[in-house]
Write an enzyme that holds these catalytic residues in place. Structure first.
Site, PDB file in Angstrom:
ATOM      1  N   LYS A  40     -12.692  -1.223   6.893  1.00 19.62           N
ATOM      2  CA  LYS A  40     -11.971  -2.134   7.778  1.00 19.62           C
ATOM      3  C   LYS A  40     -12.490  -1.989   9.216  1.00 19.62           C
ATOM      4  O   LYS A  40     -13.000  -2.933   9.799  1.00 19.62           O
ATOM      5  CB  LYS A  40     -10.474  -1.830   7.772  1.00 19.62           C
ATOM      6  CG  LYS A  40      -9.890  -1.473   6.421  1.00 19.62           C
ATOM      7  CD  LYS A  40      -9.557  -2.668   5.582  1.00 19.62           C
ATOM      8  CE  LYS A  40      -8.756  -2.263   4.364  1.00 19.62           C
ATOM      9  NZ  LYS A  40      -8.450  -3.368   3.471  1.00 19.62           N
ATOM     10  N   ASP A  53      -1.682   6.993   6.112  1.00 22.09           N
ATOM     11  CA  ASP A  53      -2.737   6.121   5.596  1.00 22.09           C
ATOM     12  C   ASP A  53      -3.067   5.152   6.723  1.00 22.09           C
ATOM     13  O   ASP A  53      -2.288   4.250   7.023  1.00 22.09           O
ATOM     14  CB  ASP A  53      -2.247   5.383   4.351  1.00 22.09           C
ATOM     15  CG  ASP A  53      -3.257   4.348   3.844  1.00 22.09           C
ATOM     16  OD1 ASP A  53      -4.340   4.218   4.436  1.00 22.09           O
ATOM     17  OD2 ASP A  53      -2.936   3.658   2.856  1.00 22.09           O
ATOM     18  N   TRP A 108       0.819  -1.209   0.000  1.00 20.57           N
ATOM     19  CA  TRP A 108       0.000   0.000   0.000  1.00 20.57           C
ATOM     20  C   TRP A 108       0.853   1.260   0.000  1.00 20.57           C
ATOM     21  O   TRP A 108       0.496   2.261  -0.635  1.00 20.57           O
ATOM     22  CB  TRP A 108      -0.999  -0.025   1.148  1.00 20.57           C
ATOM     23  CG  TRP A 108      -2.048  -1.068   0.917  1.00 20.57           C
ATOM     24  CD1 TRP A 108      -2.195  -2.246   1.568  1.00 20.57           C
ATOM     25  CD2 TRP A 108      -3.061  -1.039  -0.099  1.00 20.57           C
ATOM     26  NE1 TRP A 108      -3.249  -2.959   1.034  1.00 20.57           N
ATOM     27  CE2 TRP A 108      -3.786  -2.247   0.016  1.00 20.57           C
ATOM     28  CE3 TRP A 108      -3.415  -0.120  -1.085  1.00 20.57           C
ATOM     29  CZ2 TRP A 108      -4.867  -2.544  -0.828  1.00 20.57           C
ATOM     30  CZ3 TRP A 108      -4.487  -0.415  -1.925  1.00 20.57           C
ATOM     31  CH2 TRP A 108      -5.205  -1.619  -1.787  1.00 20.57           C
TER      32      TRP A 108
END
Length: 362
Positions: free
Chosen positions: A197, A173, A103
């Site tokens: 999430k 992030d 990511w």
């Protein structure tokens, strides 16, 4: 509700049963107004109240100080990979990154489209099995910001300490570990997180940003890609993802009712220790991918001696009511995502299944 699966999906992920039941109860009619929350105008007093309340809940749970704006945007964390450099990376400056896995690499790739980038630290040489040592972190005078991925969902690593960036804004992030543990928001210039999430269903992305960073976005940007557009309009510039924000509201209330973020962290440590213990006490039958001190509380990654055995594990786990234990397609292996809403009992059941599977196949 005896037929609920043991949901270890990486995202979209498990939601608290209490939240789902509350949403079910209010699906057709929201607070006596004769309509579903999905049917009302985002300009209505009911939605404006929901919008404000959801922001206030997040500020309360994370102790967000004055001088920060909470925004509800769309496009997921992937759009933020672009919006951050578009808004914060000016000419003559560089975006610095801590490279920790898939990511962070996606964020780097997007930033390169809008300006210069630099790698401040990387664990690529160690196959992303750890978080790099940032004790001697050095950022150039040209640094626009330092970007970190606080939890790598695919590799299963997590920052245990935040880097000291001085006057350089820290961008995080936090898509896969937001609200999983207490956090000093004041150390960040900007935080972003896709909801799917720990916050709710997919469809809304939370951005928490220091006011001075976002008050004047570059004038050449498209209106919808400017942070100041959404900050000034209080996330109501265009039609927001109403139902996703509503679900985030319910999840935040659930976290508050269960003791807040500190209690979430305690629960997460207790339940993930069951699975990590099953790995560590297996005599090598299960092999953790991440160095122990950098293991994630949200995404537990591990391998077995062969892909054939891993496939057998996944197949049998599914037959026993477990969902989502196959590793990400880019790296293979096995992964259990243990977000806030995954109950202790599910982790207990998985640890027991792992022990039993080892007895039968070891």
């Amino acid at each position: 509700m005896t037929n609920r699966a043991y949901n270890f999906n990486a995202g979209p992920a498990a939601l608290p049963l209490e939240v789902l039941q509350k949403a079910q109860e209010q699906l057709v009619e929201y607070q006596g107004i004769g309509m579903s929350i999905m049917e009302i105008s985002h300009r209505s007093s009911q939605y404006e109240q929901l919008n404000e309340e959801t922001q206030s809940l997040l500020k309360e749970l994370y102790a967000i100080p004055d001088g920060y704006k909470v925004m509800f945007l769309q496009g997921g964390g992937s759009t933020q990979f672009a919006m951050v450099p578009m808004n914060l990376l000016s000419a003559g400056k560089k975006a610095y990154f801590v490279q920790t896995g898939a990511w962070s690499n996606k964020a780097i790739k997007e930033a390169k489209l809008f300006g210069e980038t630099a790698i401040a630290a990387s664990s690529e040489g160690e196959k992303y099995s750890r978080i790099p040592d940032l004790s001697q972190l050095q950022l150039g005078d040209d640094a626009a910001y330092l970007h970190i991925t606080t939890n790598e969902t695919i590799e299963g690593t997590e920052f245990t300490e935040l880097p000291d960036t001085g006057n350089v804004p820290l961008v995080g992030d936090m898509s896969s570990d937001i609200l999983s543990r207490p956090l000093d928001v004041s150390k960040f210039g900007l935080i972003y997180a896709g909801a799917q999430k720990n916050l709710g269903p997919s469809g809304v992305t939370v951005v928490i940003a220091r006011d001075e960073l976002i008050q004047d976005s570059p004038k050449h940007l498209a209106t919808m890609l400017r942070y100041d557009t959404h900050a000034k309009a209080n996330s109501l510039y265009n039609t927001p993802p109403v139902y996703s924000v509503y679900m985030v509201n319910l999840v935040l209330k659930w976290i508050k009712e269960h003791g807040g973020v500190a209690v979430m962290e305690k629960r997460n440590k207790e339940k993930t220790s069951l699975i990590y213990s099953a790995i560590d006490n297996s005599g090598g039958f299960y092999r953790g991918i991440v160095q122990p001190e950098y293991r994630s509380l949200m995404n537990i990654t591990f391998r077995m001696e062969s892909e054939e055995l891993e496939k057998k594990f996944v197949k049998e786990s599914e037959q026993n009511g477990f969902v989502g234990l196959k590793g990400h397609r880019d790296v293979g292996g096995l992964r259990a995502s243990t977000y806030n809403a995954v109950p202790f009992e599910a982790c207990q059941a998985l640890a027991a299944f792992m022990t039993d599977f080892q007895k039968r196949n070891g």
